[in-house]
Each structure stands twice: as structure tokens, then as C-alpha cells.
Design a protein around this motif. Structure first.
Motif, PDB file in Angstrom:
ATOM      1  N   ASN A 193     -13.143 -14.700 -30.650  1.00 57.72           N
ATOM      2  CA  ASN A 193     -13.662 -13.467 -30.062  1.00 57.72           C
ATOM      3  C   ASN A 193     -13.261 -12.218 -30.835  1.00 57.72           C
ATOM      4  OD1 ASN A 193     -14.856 -14.912 -27.996  1.00 57.72           O
ATOM      5  ND2 ASN A 193     -13.085 -14.733 -26.652  1.00 57.72           N
ATOM      6  N   SER A 248     -17.774  -3.573 -21.934  1.00 61.42           N
ATOM      7  CA  SER A 248     -18.472  -4.854 -21.830  1.00 61.42           C
ATOM      8  C   SER A 248     -19.942  -4.694 -21.463  1.00 61.42           C
ATOM      9  CB  SER A 248     -17.771  -5.747 -20.801  1.00 61.42           C
ATOM     10  OG  SER A 248     -17.735  -5.110 -19.529  1.00 61.42           O
ATOM     11  N   ALA A 288     -21.632  -4.182 -24.738  1.00 65.60           N
ATOM     12  CA  ALA A 288     -21.266  -5.122 -25.804  1.00 65.60           C
ATOM     13  C   ALA A 288     -22.452  -5.884 -26.381  1.00 65.60           C
ATOM     14  CB  ALA A 288     -20.200  -6.095 -25.297  1.00 65.60           C
ATOM     15  N   LYS A 342     -12.878  -4.503 -23.500  1.00 66.55           N
ATOM     16  CA  LYS A 342     -13.445  -4.894 -22.206  1.00 66.55           C
ATOM     17  C   LYS A 342     -14.073  -3.728 -21.453  1.00 66.55           C
ATOM     18  CE  LYS A 342     -10.425  -8.899 -21.458  1.00 66.55           C
ATOM     19  NZ  LYS A 342      -9.408  -9.519 -20.570  1.00 66.55           N
ATOM     20  N   ASP A 343     -13.542  -2.518 -21.638  1.00 71.28           N
ATOM     21  CA  ASP A 343     -14.088  -1.361 -20.939  1.00 71.28           C
ATOM     22  C   ASP A 343     -15.538  -1.093 -21.318  1.00 71.28           C
ATOM     23  OD1 ASP A 343     -11.673  -1.020 -19.695  1.00 71.28           O
ATOM     24  OD2 ASP A 343     -10.958   0.545 -21.057  1.00 71.28           O
TER      25      ASP A 343
END
Length: 492
Positions: A378, A452, A455, A449-450
Motif C-alpha cells: 500500500n 480516502s 484516493a 486516510k483523511d
């Protein structure tokens, strides 16, 4: 025809390419044997794999129905088709591979930056895909000879004896194919591209018969709101673009062998919007059928084949999936690093030598351990993958807008200060100033992640941002651009 031969044939004083920048593989293609079917088969090899099947089937599980998946991925493949045509045109017109194309925008030495980024990603995935193909072979071997279970009891470097046997066998087969050069790659793709269709069609007929030839195209096992369906629809378009952004960057490695641009467009048309969308639809229909027949969505075709209950059917299917995985591996993950490494040291590294270095590196990194480590997949590979969009943006804008397709091919092999693609010490600083911040933004959007929610669009955002920055930096350069002696001009 070599650069020197071309110069002699036209009566122009012979240009002597810098030996630090050229060899037989990096020079303009001497033979153009790839026809429409070859490119079509190449796309079949790239598309027909377990990863794409699972991706399409997974969208059904997430809440999209068959029609929504069809339309979203059709739009995605049309966009990919357009992007492949843009890069394919460059390769076909000038006959050079991706590292040499990169010299146009990044400079004769700066081209190693995009080339090595692409090479590292490809080598890692080459090993991982070989490992995934070996898993399919393991299934086949254990189904045919259950006694081989004893080979799975002990492991070395994270892989048991059966796993090592299957992996090394596939590793050697692929090495043998690619050691014979691009002509061997072409012939292999012509075989393995259509092979998976036989299994997929048979699987679709079997599951539809079990479902009494009636499945719902508008239902989903996990219904979601209309707003969430739209978010997933656009997300699917973004993700399929990101998936094919790797090959979109170096498609010129293949199009350089086509006799004409029409061949490239036709091969891409049948291979991308038509074949790729058809494969997706069959994958989703088979998955939808599994819901009706077995009461659950089975997104792994190998597990679905196992439901048939016939050992030799499982063996044949596993063999076909392994061949298909080798096909996508060679197309997407071997050809690129072979050229990329040759570009680093052309005097010592040919296409074949670069390919052998890539295969050895793919073994040394023990890809089964990489694949089982989410952090590596990832963050390392995902982060590097986010760089591909910004590279594509710079290269496309530079070629079509700044240079307007006017390229002096000879100068791509000159490292003389003041030569057309020497820029500043062999590197174009404007390309770096556009690429680096865009790559950083794309990587943050892809990994943090904030972000996502956005993304799936990191490739598209990175591409657009790098192109916009490069446009601002090169406005004056475009205004002053003029046709160079011996340059090739893109028409239309």
C-alpha cells in the motif's frame, strides 16, 4: 533502419549517436511487425487476469448493479483508450521506447528519473504476479496429485517446497520467453490472450445454466443509497484509470513496432473499449449468477471453478489462469524495466540483459513476502504508483502542447551541451518543477486516510496538476517553438 542508415539513405550527413544513450534496442525500431491482432491480443493478455476479475466482481458486492458497473468501466476504458492512443502515437511515429520518449521532456539524462520509477514498480509487481500465478499452479497440482500435500509442510524464506517449485518453474518459463526478445513476447501474447476467454465463457455458460438462465442485472447483494452508488460509480472510473496508468505511461514500448498509427488505434479499440468491457461484464454476470446459485457472491473464479467438483476441470482452469497471469505479467511488468534498465547503461545493458536483471531482482525480493505485507504494497508500491499520473501529465503536455509533436529523433541520442534535449546538464528543470509537487500531492491523496474519499482519483488529479504546472512554466517556450531540421511533425 538504424540512425546511421537512415541518414545515409536520405543523403544527410551521418549523425553519430552518443554511445552512452543508444544501443540496438533503444534506437528507432528497425522492424514493424505488430499488427492489429497482435495489439488486440496484447490487451487481452493484460486484461484477462484474476485481479481484474476480482475488481469487477467486488464492485457488485460493494453495492453497484451490473448496469452501473458496465457503464462506469466502459467510460473508464474509453478514457484509457484515448490515453493509450496519445502515447501510442508517439511510439509509432518515432519508433522509440518509453525511456527515449521521456528524454523529450525530462532531458537525455533526466529521463532516467521516470524510467527508474516505472522500473521499480514493474519489477516488484513482476515478482508478485509470478507468485500469484504459482498459487494457481499449486491448486492445480494438489487437485491432480493430493499426495503433494506433504510438500507444503515446511517452508524456506516464507515459501513451502511446493510453492518454490511452482514459482521457480513459472519464473524460468517467463525468463525463457523474454530472453528471446520482443518478437517472442508478441507470439506468446497471441496465444495466451484468447486462452482465458475459453474458461470464462465456459464458466458463464455453466453458472447461467445452474441459475436457470435468469439473473438480475439491476440488483446487488448489498444495496446502498443512490448517492453512494454515484460515488462508487465515479470511484470505479478513477480506479480503473489508476490501474492502467502504469501501462499507459509506457505503451510506446509496444506501439513502436506497429507499421502505422491506424493499426495502433484499431488494436486499442478492439482491445480496450470492446474486449475489456466484455470481460468485465462476463466477470460480473458470473458473480451475479453465483449469488443466485450458491447464496453468496463468489468473487474468486478459482473458488467458483472448485464448486464444479471435477478435478480435471479445476486443473485445466488453474492452468489457464496461470497462463493468463503470465501474459499480463510480461506485458505490464517485464517489457518496461527491460527498456528502462537498458537506458541507464546502454553500452552494457541490452533489452535482454535488462530483462534478466529484472527477473533476478523479482526473485531476490521474495515477492510472496511483499504481497503478504500490506505496508509494502500500500505505501511503497502505492506511493510510487501515484507518481505515474504526474509523469504522464508532463510527458503528454510537453509533446503535444509545448513541442507540438515536432521532434528531432537524432537529437534524442545526443548528449552534447546545447543539443535540443540537453536542457541544463542533461535535465529539464521545468519538468522536475512540475512533476515533484504534483507527485507529492498525488501520493498524499492516495495514501493518507483523511483523503480516502478522493484516493480513487489520485492518478487523475496528479496528471491534471502536473500538466497545469508544466503549462504555466512553458508558456514562453511554446511561443518560441519552431520546427527543427529533420523533425517529425504530428499531423491533425
Amino acid at each position: 533502419m538504424s540512425l546511421a542508415d537512415r541518414a545515409e539513405a536520405t543523403g544527410v550527413p551521418a549523425f553519430v549517436p552518443d554511445p552512452r544513450l543508444t544501443n540496438e534496442d533503444l534506437a528507432p525500431a528497425a522492424e514493424r511487425k505488430w499488427k492489429v491482432f497482435d495489439l488486440f491480443a496484447m490487451w487481452m493478455s493484460d486484461v484477462h487476469n484474476l485481479g481484474n476479475y476480482t475488481f469487477a466482481a467486488g464492485l457488485l458486492v460493494l453495492g453497484m448493479n451490473v448496469w452501473q458497473i458496465f457503464t462506469s468501466l466502459l467510460v473508464g476504458f474509453v478514457l484509457i483508450y484515448l490515453g493509450m492512443n496519445m502515447m501510442g502515437r508517439i511510439g509509432q511515429r518515432h519508433g522509440v521506447p518509453f525511456p527515449v520518449v521521456s528524454r523529450i521532456s525530462f532531458g537525455v539524462w533526466g529521463a532516467n528519473i521516470p524510467a527508474l520509477i516505472r522500473a521499480v514498480i514493474a519489477i516488484m509487481w513482476y515478482g508478485i504476479q509470478t507468485y500469484l500465478a504459482s498459487v494457481a499452479v499449486n491448486v492445480m497440482l494438489l487437485a491432480a496429485w493430493p499426495g503433494l500435500t506433504s510438500w507444503t509442510h515446511h517452508s524456506f524464506l516464507g515459501l513451502n517446497a511446493l510453492g518454490w517449485t511452482s514459482f521457480v518453474a513459472l519464473w524460468l518459463i517467463q525468463a525463457l520467453i523474454i530472453s528471446r526478445g520482443m518478437e517472442s513476447v508478441r507470439k506468446f501474447q497471441d496465444f495466451c490472450g484468447p486462452a482465458i476467454w475459453l474458461v470464462m465463457i465456459a464458466l458463464a455458460v455453466w453458472i447461467l445454466a445452474k441459475a436457470d438462465w435468469s439473473i438480475s442485472l439491476t440488483s446487488t447483494p448489498h444495496p446502498v443509497s443512490v448517492g453512494e452508488q454515484w460515488r462508487q460509480w465515479f470511484g470505479a472510473v478513477g480506479l480503473i484509470l489508476a490501474t492502467y496508468g502504469t501501462l499507459m505511461l509506457n505503451f510506446c514500448d509496444f506501439s513502436r513496432f506497429a507499421p502505422g498509427y491506424t493499426t495502433v488505434k484499431r488494436g486499442n479499440f478492439w482491445g480496450l473499449p470492446v474486449n475489456s468491457t466484455a470481460f468485465v461484464i462476463v466477470s460480473v454476470i458470473v458473480t451475479a449468477g453465483s449469488i443466485k446459485v450458491f447464496g453468496e457472491a463468489i468473487t474468486d473464479p478459482a473458488m467458483l471453478v472448485a464448486k464444479i467438483g471435477n478435478t480435471w476441470v479445476l486443473v485445466l482452469a488453474a492452468f489457464t489462469f496461470a497462463v493468463a497471469t503470465m501474459g499480463v505479467n510480461i506485458v505490464a511488468n517485464f517489457v518496461s524495466p527491460a527498456y528502462d534498465l537498458a537506458n541507464v547503461w546502454p553500452q552494457k545493458i541490452s533489452f535482454k540483459v535488462g530483462g534478466m536483471i529484472s527477473t533476478v531482482a523479482a526473485l531476490v525480493v521474495t515477492p510472496w513476502n511483499l504481497f503478504s505485507n500490506p505496508t509494502v504494497v500500500n505505501y511503497f508500491l502505492g506511493g510510487l504508483g501515484a507518481f505515474l499520473g504526474p509523469l504522464f501529465g508532463v510527458i503528454m503536455l510537453d509533446y503535444y502542447w509545448v513541442k507540438r509533436g515536432r521532434i528531432d529523433v537524432d537529437q534524442l541520442f545526443s548528449a552534447e551541451p546545447g543539443s535540443r534535449y540537453y536542457y541544463r546538464k542533461g535535465i529539464n528543470p521545468k519538468a522536475l518543477w512540475a512533476f515533484l509537487p504534483s507527485a507529492a500531492v498525488a501520493a498524499v491523496l492516495a495514501l493518507v486516510k483523511d483523503f480516502s474519499a478522493v484516493a480513487p482519483y489520485s492518478w487523475f488529479i496528479g496528471t491534471a496538476l502536473s500538466a497545469a504546472l508544466y503549462l504555466v512554466l512553458c508558456r514562453s517556450e511554446r511561443t518560441a517553438a519552431a520546427v527543427a531540421p529533420g523533425a517529425a511533425v504530428v499531423e491533425g
